[in-house]
Design an enzyme around this catalytic site. Structure first.
Site, PDB file in Angstrom:
ATOM      1  N   GLY A  45      45.880  43.470  30.976  1.00  0.00           N
ATOM      2  CA  GLY A  45      44.817  42.799  30.228  1.00  0.00           C
ATOM      3  C   GLY A  45      44.758  43.078  28.736  1.00  0.00           C
ATOM      4  CD  GLU A 100      41.439  48.821  30.090  1.00  0.00           C
ATOM      5  OE1 GLU A 100      42.300  47.956  29.843  1.00  0.00           O
ATOM      6  OE2 GLU A 100      41.330  49.394  31.180  1.00  0.00           O
ATOM      7  CG  ASP A 101      41.287  44.362  29.846  1.00  0.00           C
ATOM      8  OD1 ASP A 101      40.874  45.489  30.185  1.00  0.00           O
ATOM      9  OD2 ASP A 101      41.654  43.504  30.660  1.00  0.00           O
ATOM     10  CG  ASP A 104      33.525  45.393  35.213  1.00  0.00           C
ATOM     11  OD1 ASP A 104      32.295  45.412  35.212  1.00  0.00           O
ATOM     12  OD2 ASP A 104      34.177  44.767  36.079  1.00  0.00           O
ATOM     13  CG  PHE A 154      35.265  37.183  35.915  1.00  0.00           C
ATOM     14  CD1 PHE A 154      35.621  38.469  36.320  1.00  0.00           C
ATOM     15  CD2 PHE A 154      36.260  36.250  35.682  1.00  0.00           C
ATOM     16  CE1 PHE A 154      36.952  38.805  36.498  1.00  0.00           C
ATOM     17  CE2 PHE A 154      37.598  36.590  35.868  1.00  0.00           C
ATOM     18  CZ  PHE A 154      37.939  37.871  36.276  1.00  0.00           C
ATOM     19  CB  VAL A 155      34.847  37.213  29.869  1.00  0.00           C
ATOM     20  CG1 VAL A 155      33.357  37.084  29.603  1.00  0.00           C
ATOM     21  CG2 VAL A 155      35.246  38.680  29.899  1.00  0.00           C
ATOM     22  CG  ASP A 161      44.016  38.196  35.138  1.00  0.00           C
ATOM     23  OD1 ASP A 161      43.339  39.230  34.895  1.00  0.00           O
ATOM     24  OD2 ASP A 161      44.539  37.971  36.243  1.00  0.00           O
ATOM     25  NE  ARG A 167      47.415  38.575  32.722  1.00  0.00           N
ATOM     26  CZ  ARG A 167      46.613  39.520  33.219  1.00  0.00           C
ATOM     27  NH1 ARG A 167      45.687  40.058  32.459  1.00  0.00           N
ATOM     28  NH2 ARG A 167      46.734  39.920  34.466  1.00  0.00           N
TER      29      ARG A 167
END
Ligand code: IMP
Length: 177
Positions: A45, A100-101, A104, A154-155, A161, A167
């Protein structure tokens, strides 16, 4: 859940993302002041974020990649972190920057923080994330630096993804229900 491209709404635009990344890079350039950094990109990600961020850094950067996974094929985390590939060089006495992406539940971030500190005596440690989804946090962890907040949605896009797709979007988007 199914997500189609034409259903997506823009949460953060390409311009907003690029300007935030430049801001973050400026902060990091001020912190490290030209000292060498090992930048660890968490695949998959964070790949787009990491490649944009490191190109704004002005110190020598050793770039490393590790692959972790916790999501299944839908929008729910499995609650378990899988270290698919976590081979790293010797990080003792290095400035370590994790890229990191999204944070969460925080399980991945916690796993990584613990992993690095259990295995190495690093010189400095910073965890940066493109997004911070605080509402869904399950463990007590937070990124040292992040670009944007996200509430409990949720993005996708800009590296993130849904089932392997989206992505490549230049923006961060979400589906409204
Ligand atoms: P964690 O729950 O903090 O461990 O996050 C684990 C991983 O789940 C992140 O690194 C992302 O790759 C993925 N993830 C969490 N939230 C989202 C989301 O909203 N969209 C896409 N991927 C997500």
């Amino acid at each position: 859940m199914e997500i189609k491209l034409d259903e997506l709404k823009v949460l953060y635009s390409e311009e907003e993302i690029h300007s935030k990344i430049k801001e973050l890079a400026k902060t990091l350039n001020n912190i490290y002041k030209g000292e060498e950094v090992v930048a660890i990109c968490v695949l998959k990600g964070a790949v787009i974020f990491a490649t944009d961020l490191v190109r704004e850094l002005d110190m020598p950067v050793q770039m490393e990649f590790i692959r972790l996974s916790s999501y299944g094929s839908d929008t729910q985390t499995s609650g378990k972190v899988n270290a698919v590939d976590i081979k790293l060089p010797d990080l003792n006495n290095k400035n370590v920057l994790i890229i990191e992406d999204i944070v969460d539940t925080g399980l991945t971030a916690k796993f990584l923080v613990d992993f690095i500190h259990m295995n190495f005596h690093v010189k400095t440690f910073n965890f940066c994330s493109l997004l911070d989804k605080k509402a869904t946090r399950k463990v007590d962890v937070k990124p040292d630096y992040y670009c944007f907040d996200v509430d409990d949605k949720f993005v996708v896009g800009y590296g993130l993804d849904y089932d392997g797709y989206f992505r490549n979007l230049k923006y961060i988007g979400y589906k409204e229900f």
